[in-house]
Design a protein around this motif. Structure first.
Motif, short mmCIF file in Angstrom:
data_model
loop_
_atom_site.label_atom_id
_atom_site.label_comp_id
_atom_site.label_asym_id
_atom_site.label_seq_id
_atom_site.Cartn_x
_atom_site.Cartn_y
_atom_site.Cartn_z
N LEU A 124 19.14 29.33 37.33
CA LEU A 124 19.85 29.31 36.05
C LEU A 124 20.11 30.73 35.55
N ALA A 125 19.11 31.59 35.67
CA ALA A 125 19.26 32.97 35.21
C ALA A 125 20.37 33.68 35.98
N GLN A 126 20.45 33.46 37.28
CA GLN A 126 21.47 34.13 38.09
C GLN A 126 22.87 33.62 37.76
N VAL A 127 22.99 32.30 37.60
CA VAL A 127 24.30 31.74 37.27
C VAL A 127 24.74 32.21 35.89
N PHE A 128 23.81 32.26 34.96
CA PHE A 128 24.15 32.70 33.61
C PHE A 128 24.58 34.17 33.62
N HIS A 129 23.90 35.00 34.40
CA HIS A 129 24.29 36.40 34.49
C HIS A 129 25.74 36.53 34.98
N ALA A 130 26.09 35.77 36.00
CA ALA A 130 27.45 35.82 36.51
C ALA A 130 28.45 35.36 35.45
N SER A 131 28.06 34.37 34.66
CA SER A 131 28.94 33.87 33.60
C SER A 131 29.15 34.93 32.52
N ILE A 132 28.09 35.63 32.16
CA ILE A 132 28.20 36.68 31.15
C ILE A 132 29.00 37.86 31.69
N GLU A 133 28.87 38.14 32.96
CA GLU A 133 29.67 39.21 33.56
C GLU A 133 31.16 38.90 33.45
N SER A 134 31.54 37.66 33.74
CA SER A 134 32.94 37.26 33.60
C SER A 134 33.39 37.31 32.15
N LEU A 135 32.50 36.88 31.25
CA LEU A 135 32.81 36.93 29.83
C LEU A 135 33.11 38.36 29.39
N LEU A 136 32.28 39.31 29.79
CA LEU A 136 32.46 40.69 29.36
C LEU A 136 33.73 41.30 29.94
N GLN A 137 34.05 40.95 31.16
CA GLN A 137 35.30 41.43 31.74
C GLN A 137 36.50 40.95 30.94
N ASN A 138 36.48 39.69 30.57
CA ASN A 138 37.57 39.14 29.78
C ASN A 138 37.57 39.71 28.36
N PHE A 139 36.39 39.80 27.77
CA PHE A 139 36.24 40.33 26.40
C PHE A 139 36.80 41.74 26.29
N SER A 140 36.49 42.58 27.27
CA SER A 140 36.95 43.97 27.22
C SER A 140 38.44 44.08 27.52
N SER A 141 39.00 43.11 28.22
CA SER A 141 40.43 43.17 28.56
C SER A 141 41.32 42.76 27.39
N ILE A 142 40.80 41.92 26.49
CA ILE A 142 41.63 41.43 25.39
C ILE A 142 41.32 42.12 24.07
N ASN A 143 40.26 42.95 24.03
CA ASN A 143 39.91 43.66 22.80
C ASN A 143 39.98 45.16 23.03
N GLN A 144 40.91 45.80 22.37
CA GLN A 144 41.15 47.22 22.59
C GLN A 144 39.93 48.05 22.21
N GLY A 145 39.60 49.01 23.06
CA GLY A 145 38.55 49.98 22.75
C GLY A 145 37.16 49.57 23.16
N VAL A 146 36.98 48.37 23.73
CA VAL A 146 35.65 47.92 24.13
C VAL A 146 35.19 48.64 25.39
N VAL A 147 33.97 49.16 25.36
CA VAL A 147 33.29 49.63 26.56
C VAL A 147 31.92 48.95 26.58
N TYR A 148 31.41 48.69 27.78
CA TYR A 148 30.15 47.95 27.85
C TYR A 148 29.37 48.32 29.11
N SER A 149 28.09 48.03 29.04
CA SER A 149 27.20 48.06 30.20
C SER A 149 26.48 46.71 30.25
N LEU A 150 26.40 46.13 31.41
CA LEU A 150 25.66 44.88 31.60
C LEU A 150 24.51 45.14 32.55
N GLY A 151 23.30 45.03 32.02
CA GLY A 151 22.12 45.26 32.83
C GLY A 151 21.71 44.00 33.56
N ASN A 152 21.52 44.12 34.86
CA ASN A 152 21.08 42.97 35.67
C ASN A 152 19.55 42.95 35.69
N THR A 153 18.98 42.43 34.62
CA THR A 153 17.52 42.41 34.50
C THR A 153 16.89 41.54 35.58
#
Length: 377
Positions: A253-282
């Motif tokens: 579950l943790a691994q699948v959720f991480h992949a889902s959040i990674e996709s979310l952040l990619q989309n989030f940063s593409s549609i919102n100007q000025g967003v920069v992010y780091s996603l830590g793979n804990t």
């Protein structure tokens, strides 16, 4: 919140802005921290009815003066360490609820940042409330930040406040409690894993958008760890007739959720100007600690961890049958343990993890940039 403190704050922000513009010196905004017990530095101390508290021994035994501050750690926690590596602070900014108790100095201190994280909380509004009675869910933490944003706008004007908020950094660690709370219903097939992950991801997207709409642009997201490998989950495995190994269903579950959040952040940063992010793979970070221990059984462990299954503080099997408290068994060398109590890392493990988040190269542990690069972005 008027008078001399307002004038000082205005001068600080104005000077910082001018310095950045004219000299190129890197001026950081504040550091605002959201999430759960991984980052909580005392929020829940303010609630007499909350059972998710760490303001008692043996918590804080290695903190300065052995003070139990409300951190779910033997010493410093991930909020403190990331604040040090990203912003040069000695400790995390104080809890928001502590700052509001001192209105005369509130605006002076808020320029450094604030910590909204609450132990036991989650992405969903109701996570933790039945088990811990009183926690601050992520949505409410963001509402508290909105109050800060409004106060700044009133004093500084919207333009200056927007500049400061946009320069600031936003660290979030949340999601583990949502999965732990749904574990029984997942195993009984009353909750479908795919639907739960979809619901959590959609809610997370709303929270990020709300922060963005308040002016946040620089996001450091800490992913969920290998949930099934904490001492409590090993104890559950043992109770169910296993050998105390990791609960792989929770890790999946943790691994699948991480992949889902990674996709979310990619989309989030593409549609919102000025967003920069780091996603830590804990997940990968903690599993690397565990795997290093396994690989070093015939030799020294480069990370220094010798105990990866058992909590340093607690009682019973894996020291996970009771919570860490004054009468619990306590290990002597905390630096040899990954886990402090049944869920949380020791200061040593948190330090190694924070160093990895801050400075790792490549995509295994953090993407698309590490947290120190995010601080300079």
């Amino acid at each position: 919140m008027k008078g001399s403190s307002t004038l000082v704050l205005l001068c600080v922000v104005t000077v910082a802005t001018i310095t950045k513009t004219t000299t190129g010196i890197d001026i950081h905004g504040g550091l605002f921290i959201f999430g759960d017990s991984l980052l909580d530095v005392g929020t829940n101390n303010h609630f007499d009815d909350s059972t998710a508290r760490a303001d008692h021994p043996h918590y804080g035994i290695d903190y300065p003066d052995s003070v139990s501050t409300g951190r779910f750690s033997n010493g410093l926690n991930s909020a403190d360490l990331l604040a040090s590596y990203m912003n040069g602070y000695d400790f995390s900014p104080p809890p928001f609820l502590t700052l509001v108790q001192n209105p005369d100095t509130f605006l002076l201190q808020i320029i450094r940042g604030a910590n909204f994280a609450s132990g036991g909380s989650g992405i969903l509004r109701d996570t933790g409330r039945e088990k811990f009675i009183r926690v601050v869910p992520l949505c409410e933490q963001i509402q508290q930040f909105a109050t800060v944003r409004g106060n700044m706008s009133q004093v500084l004007g919207n333009g200056t406040a927007e500049l400061f908020i946009g320069m600031s950094h936003y660290i979030i660690s949340v999601g583990s409690n949502d999965f732990f709370e749904k574990q029984n219903s997942l195993f009984r097939n009353e909750t479908q894993p795919q639907q739960l992950i979809a619901n959590l991801t959609a809610s997370y997207a709303i929270h990020l958008q709300n922060l963005y709409d308040l002016g946040a642009r620089k996001f450091g997201i800490i992913g969920v760890p290998p949930l099934g490998c904490c001492p409590m989950e090993r104890y559950i495995n043992y109770q169910m007739g296993g050998n105390g190994s990791c609960v792989e269903a929770m890790n999946e579950l943790a691994q699948v959720f991480h992949a889902s959040i990674e996709s979310l952040l990619q989309n989030f940063s593409s549609i919102n100007q000025g967003v920069v992010y780091s996603l830590g793979n804990t997940y990968n970070i903690i599993m690397d600690f565990i795997d290093n221990r396994r690989a070093s059984e015939s030799g020294p462990n480069v990370l220094g961890f010798q105990v990866v299954e058992t909590a340093c503080c607690g009682n019973g099997t894996f020291n996970a049958e009771t919570r860490c408290e004054s009468g619990s068994k306590l290990c002597r060398n905390r630096n040899h343990y990954i886990f402090w109590d049944e869920f949380h890392p020791t200061e040593a493990a948190a330090r190694h993890a924070a160093l990895t988040l801050a400075y790792a190269d490549g995509q295994e542990f953090v993407t698309p940039m590490n947290f120190s690069s995010l601080a300079k972005a």
